[in-house]
Design a protein around this motif. Structure first.
Motif, PDB file in Angstrom:
ATOM      1  N   PRO A   1      41.854  17.577  76.627  1.00  0.00           N
ATOM      2  CA  PRO A   1      42.772  16.720  75.842  1.00  0.00           C
ATOM      3  C   PRO A   1      42.868  17.101  74.376  1.00  0.00           C
ATOM      4  O   PRO A   1      43.847  16.753  73.720  1.00  0.00           O
ATOM      5  N   ALA A   2      41.870  17.830  73.860  1.00  0.00           N
ATOM      6  CA  ALA A   2      41.916  18.263  72.463  1.00  0.00           C
ATOM      7  C   ALA A   2      42.642  19.590  72.292  1.00  0.00           C
ATOM      8  O   ALA A   2      42.916  19.997  71.163  1.00  0.00           O
ATOM      9  N   SER A   3      42.966  20.264  73.389  1.00  0.00           N
ATOM     10  CA  SER A   3      43.584  21.593  73.317  1.00  0.00           C
ATOM     11  C   SER A   3      45.018  21.481  72.832  1.00  0.00           C
ATOM     12  O   SER A   3      45.800  20.693  73.360  1.00  0.00           O
ATOM     13  N   ARG A   4      45.354  22.303  71.849  1.00  0.00           N
ATOM     14  CA  ARG A   4      46.719  22.285  71.332  1.00  0.00           C
ATOM     15  C   ARG A   4      47.357  23.674  71.351  1.00  0.00           C
ATOM     16  O   ARG A   4      48.324  23.920  70.646  1.00  0.00           O
ATOM     17  N   ASP A   5      46.806  24.563  72.163  1.00  0.00           N
ATOM     18  CA  ASP A   5      47.502  25.811  72.446  1.00  0.00           C
ATOM     19  C   ASP A   5      47.333  26.119  73.931  1.00  0.00           C
ATOM     20  O   ASP A   5      46.379  25.652  74.572  1.00  0.00           O
ATOM     21  N   LEU A   6      48.254  26.879  74.477  1.00  0.00           N
ATOM     22  CA  LEU A   6      48.291  27.090  75.924  1.00  0.00           C
ATOM     23  C   LEU A   6      47.084  27.867  76.430  1.00  0.00           C
ATOM     24  O   LEU A   6      46.632  27.643  77.564  1.00  0.00           O
ATOM     25  N   ALA A   7      46.542  28.778  75.619  1.00  0.00           N
ATOM     26  CA  ALA A   7      45.370  29.544  76.037  1.00  0.00           C
ATOM     27  C   ALA A   7      44.147  28.636  76.176  1.00  0.00           C
ATOM     28  O   ALA A   7      43.443  28.666  77.193  1.00  0.00           O
ATOM     29  N   THR A   8      43.893  27.820  75.154  1.00  0.00           N
ATOM     30  CA  THR A   8      42.768  26.888  75.221  1.00  0.00           C
ATOM     31  C   THR A   8      42.962  25.898  76.361  1.00  0.00           C
ATOM     32  O   THR A   8      42.014  25.522  77.054  1.00  0.00           O
ATOM     33  N   LEU A   9      44.196  25.482  76.571  1.00  0.00           N
ATOM     34  CA  LEU A   9      44.508  24.523  77.626  1.00  0.00           C
ATOM     35  C   LEU A   9      44.141  25.074  78.996  1.00  0.00           C
ATOM     36  O   LEU A   9      43.480  24.393  79.807  1.00  0.00           O
TER      37      LEU A   9
ATOM     38  N   ALA B   1      47.257  30.275  89.195  1.00  0.00           N
ATOM     39  CA  ALA B   1      48.088  31.488  89.155  1.00  0.00           C
ATOM     40  C   ALA B   1      49.524  31.155  88.770  1.00  0.00           C
ATOM     41  O   ALA B   1      50.145  31.840  87.946  1.00  0.00           O
ATOM     42  N   VAL B   2      50.056  30.083  89.354  1.00  0.00           N
ATOM     43  CA  VAL B   2      51.426  29.673  89.040  1.00  0.00           C
ATOM     44  C   VAL B   2      51.524  29.255  87.579  1.00  0.00           C
ATOM     45  O   VAL B   2      52.477  29.620  86.872  1.00  0.00           O
ATOM     46  N   SER B   3      50.537  28.488  87.099  1.00  0.00           N
ATOM     47  CA  SER B   3      50.546  28.044  85.701  1.00  0.00           C
ATOM     48  C   SER B   3      50.476  29.221  84.735  1.00  0.00           C
ATOM     49  O   SER B   3      51.199  29.265  83.736  1.00  0.00           O
ATOM     50  N   LEU B   4      49.599  30.174  85.035  1.00  0.00           N
ATOM     51  CA  LEU B   4      49.454  31.333  84.151  1.00  0.00           C
ATOM     52  C   LEU B   4      50.742  32.147  84.089  1.00  0.00           C
ATOM     53  O   LEU B   4      51.129  32.639  83.018  1.00  0.00           O
ATOM     54  N   PHE B   5      51.400  32.305  85.227  1.00  0.00           N
ATOM     55  CA  PHE B   5      52.657  33.038  85.239  1.00  0.00           C
ATOM     56  C   PHE B   5      53.703  32.301  84.400  1.00  0.00           C
ATOM     57  O   PHE B   5      54.435  32.905  83.606  1.00  0.00           O
ATOM     58  N   GLY B   6      53.753  30.969  84.567  1.00  0.00           N
ATOM     59  CA  GLY B   6      54.694  30.183  83.770  1.00  0.00           C
ATOM     60  C   GLY B   6      54.402  30.270  82.294  1.00  0.00           C
ATOM     61  O   GLY B   6      55.319  30.431  81.466  1.00  0.00           O
TER      62      GLY B   6
ATOM     63  N   MET C   1      63.260  28.626  80.762  1.00  0.00           N
ATOM     64  CA  MET C   1      63.400  27.553  81.745  1.00  0.00           C
ATOM     65  C   MET C   1      62.499  27.806  82.955  1.00  0.00           C
ATOM     66  O   MET C   1      61.834  26.889  83.465  1.00  0.00           O
ATOM     67  N   ALA C   2      62.441  29.064  83.411  1.00  0.00           N
ATOM     68  CA  ALA C   2      61.573  29.408  84.537  1.00  0.00           C
ATOM     69  C   ALA C   2      60.108  29.205  84.166  1.00  0.00           C
ATOM     70  O   ALA C   2      59.303  28.703  84.975  1.00  0.00           O
ATOM     71  N   GLY C   3      59.731  29.579  82.931  1.00  0.00           N
ATOM     72  CA  GLY C   3      58.359  29.383  82.488  1.00  0.00           C
ATOM     73  C   GLY C   3      57.964  27.920  82.458  1.00  0.00           C
ATOM     74  O   GLY C   3      56.864  27.548  82.896  1.00  0.00           O
ATOM     75  N   VAL C   4      58.844  27.076  81.946  1.00  0.00           N
ATOM     76  CA  VAL C   4      58.583  25.633  81.910  1.00  0.00           C
ATOM     77  C   VAL C   4      58.403  25.087  83.321  1.00  0.00           C
ATOM     78  O   VAL C   4      57.452  24.343  83.608  1.00  0.00           O
ATOM     79  N   ALA C   5      59.288  25.457  84.244  1.00  0.00           N
ATOM     80  CA  ALA C   5      59.226  24.948  85.615  1.00  0.00           C
ATOM     81  C   ALA C   5      57.929  25.372  86.304  1.00  0.00           C
ATOM     82  O   ALA C   5      57.260  24.555  86.957  1.00  0.00           O
ATOM     83  N   LEU C   6      57.550  26.648  86.171  1.00  0.00           N
ATOM     84  CA  LEU C   6      56.342  27.139  86.837  1.00  0.00           C
ATOM     85  C   LEU C   6      55.084  26.520  86.242  1.00  0.00           C
ATOM     86  O   LEU C   6      54.122  26.232  86.972  1.00  0.00           O
ATOM     87  N   THR C   7      55.076  26.307  84.943  1.00  0.00           N
ATOM     88  CA  THR C   7      53.919  25.661  84.319  1.00  0.00           C
ATOM     89  C   THR C   7      53.740  24.247  84.865  1.00  0.00           C
ATOM     90  O   THR C   7      52.620  23.818  85.171  1.00  0.00           O
ATOM     91  N   LEU C   8      54.839  23.529  85.018  1.00  0.00           N
ATOM     92  CA  LEU C   8      54.763  22.159  85.542  1.00  0.00           C
ATOM     93  C   LEU C   8      54.336  22.141  87.004  1.00  0.00           C
ATOM     94  O   LEU C   8      53.593  21.255  87.427  1.00  0.00           O
ATOM     95  N   VAL C   9      54.797  23.118  87.789  1.00  0.00           N
ATOM     96  CA  VAL C   9      54.391  23.185  89.194  1.00  0.00           C
ATOM     97  C   VAL C   9      52.876  23.356  89.292  1.00  0.00           C
ATOM     98  O   VAL C   9      52.206  22.729  90.117  1.00  0.00           O
TER      99      VAL C   9
END
Length: 527
Positions: A156-164, A204-209, A241-249
């Motif tokens: 919950p404290a992570s504010r960048d995608l790598a740390t997340l 894997a899906v999140s990392l690709f997104g 848009m594809a990155g956002v969708a895959l990250t959410l999946v």
């Protein structure tokens, strides 16, 4: 802070004379770290390492102390949230942009960290007895639990995608091993494998997104990603848009949203009961926290895409979860754990509603999800604590085994009844009712009337299986059970303490239900 300076000296021709110019000071390359801000994460991580090393030298008798050391570490980490209650600390910031930080301790972070660390503390209390009786390896068990709790507190404290994503995996990877900790148990091994495969797929899906989002924006910090997605070039719009969708999946897998829920029932059944409770609360909190951060902070520019998608997922998740819970046969082995598993899927649908609503009416709707998650955590962990107590004498985990529990263990029966009524949203579980009102209100305020109707129908459906189980607690025992009523041994005090702690929290929250509405309508993120 140490500053590094660079100077350049230039020499002119003899006719022009000598000249010396000093360059402007370069940006600092040395970070200052706010150790108090990161203490709730560092403490469980440090205790995990101490436990792992101590296990190498401990005897069979002294290994029991590792559990209490872990309990103390989690209690200390929870207490360290008190000095941070102002919610205004950040650290690990970019030198060129002090506003872009990788770790932020705001009110949202503190609320989720309290849920995670307090939930892990209850899990540890339940585990003290379970580890010894199931003969699970002490050092490995406590190291994995503390490591997972540290990752869950970091997220919950992570504010960048790598740390997340790192925090997400630190929370998830130890959980795979914890699920399969009962060596030689076929159900445990199958549950761990299914959980592992589904979670790895999600990662894997999140990392690709995330890689696509980085390619489109050139940044990993959530605030910078949000700013650059607002003005992404037309030729990169499809990529973003594809990155956002895959990250959410990917995060939908973690939250057990339908249709990514298939791992939940078997995983809960195969895991040790304390770990099943841990996954139902802390594991779910991890997924929802990540989903909140990427949607309302990083991807508001694409709210017209993820808002309707999450609304549909919420409707499907609550409907499918409640329908499956209704179908559970009370006489079937493991039916109690399966009902709690399907109930947690249905509850996940309610938790998704305010996140979907945030796409239409702003990030302040997130308070309803956090308020509901706090209620759900106390009640659901309490239900698993009572289940752990009952399983000591009735290891089949059937709902039918709870018949006449009031005659055998009145306090445990009353506590379980209260937890189930909180989850159902019925008095005297007032906190559950007000939490559902907050979630329902977020849907109405966002103009999602159809989703509010679906939620109302599902709440009514859920009453059936919650009340059926509650009524069974007070019915007269049958046959041999009637003769055995009241003859059971005393419950281990750590299990009793876990039940009492969750019951006290639920009762106190039910005594101040208006606080839930105030919390739900408050601002958790700084503007």
């Amino acid at each position: 802070m140490t500053a590094l300076h660079a100077a350049t000296t230039t020499g002119g021709a003899a006719t022009a004379g000598a000249a010396t110019t000093a360059a402007e000071p370069a940006a600092s390359l040395v970070q200052s770290i706010d150790w108090l801000a990161i203490a709730p994460v560092v403490v469980p991580a440090a205790v995990a390492l101490v436990v792992l090393v101590a296990d190498l030298f401990a005897t069979e008798r002294t290994k029991r102390l590792l559990g209490w050391l872990s309990v103390a570490g989690l209690a200390a980490a929870t207490a360290l949230l008190l000095p941070l209650r102002a919610g205004d600390r950040s650290t690990f910031c970019l030198t060129g942009d002090p506003g872009a930080c990788s770790y932020t301790a705001d009110h949202f972070t503190l609320a989720i960290q309290f849920l995670v660390l307090a939930g892990a503390l209850v899990t540890a209390l339940l585990s003290v007895t379970a580890v010894r009786e199931a003969r699970m390896p002490d050092g490995e068990y406590w190291f994995l639990l503390l490591s997972s709790a540290a990752g869950a507190a970091l997220l919950p404290a992570s504010r960048d995608l790598a740390t997340l994503i790192v925090a997400l995996e630190v929370a998830s990877l130890p959980a795979f091993a914890l699920v399969g900790m009962r060596r030689g148990d076929r159900l445990s091994s199958e549950a761990a494998l299914k959980f592992f495969l589904s979670s790895v797929t999600a990662t894997a899906v999140s990392l690709f997104g995330i890689s696509l989002v980085y390619a489109a924006t050139g940044s990993l910090h959530l605030e910078q990603v949000a700013d650059r997605l607002d003005r992404v070039p037309a030729q990169l719009d499809t990529l973003a848009m594809a990155g956002v969708a895959l990250t959410l999946v990917g995060f939908a897998f973690k939250t057990a949203a339908v249709p990514f829920h298939f791992w939940v029932p078997d995983t809960y059944v195969g895991a040790p009961l304390p770990i099943a409770g841990y996954l139902s609360v802390i594991g779910k909190a991890v997924g929802f926290t990540g989903l909140i951060l990427v949607t309302v902070i990083a991807f508001p520019a694409y709210s017209d895409i993820w808002g309707p998608a999450l609304a549909v997922l919420a409707a499907l998740t609550m409907t499918f979860g409640n329908a499956a819970a209704v179908r559970q046969d009370p006489a079937r082995a493991h039916s109690a754990v399966r009902l709690l598993a399907w109930s947690s899927v249905g509850q996940a649908g309610y938790l998704l509603v305010p996140i979907a609503a945030a796409a239409y009416s702003g990030r302040d709707e997130i308070g309803a999800t956090v308020a509901y998650a706090l209620m759900y955590a106390a009640a659901n962990l309490g239900a698993f604590a009572v289940a752990a107590l009952v399983a000591r004498t009735r290891p089949l985990h059937r709902i039918a085994d709870y018949r006449g529990l009031y005659a055998e263990r009145p306090a445990a029966a009353l506590a379980l009844a209260f937890f189930l009524l909180c989850l159902a949203g019925l008095p005297p579980g007032i906190i559950g009712l007000f939490a559902k009102v907050a979630v329902f209100g977020s849907a109405v305020d966002a103009g999602l009337g159809w989703l509010a109707v679906v939620m109302a129908v599902n709440v009514v459906v859920a009453l059936y299986y919650y009340l059926r189980w509650t009524a069974l607690l007070f019915r007269a025992p049958e046959g041999a059970e009637a003769g055995a009523a009241g003859v059971r041994g005393r419950a281990p005090w750590p299990v009793t303490a876990a039940i009492a702690a969750t019951a006290v929290v639920s009762v106190v929250l039910s005594g101040v239900p208006q606080a839930v509405l105030r919390f739900a309508s408050g601002t958790l993120f700084p503007h």
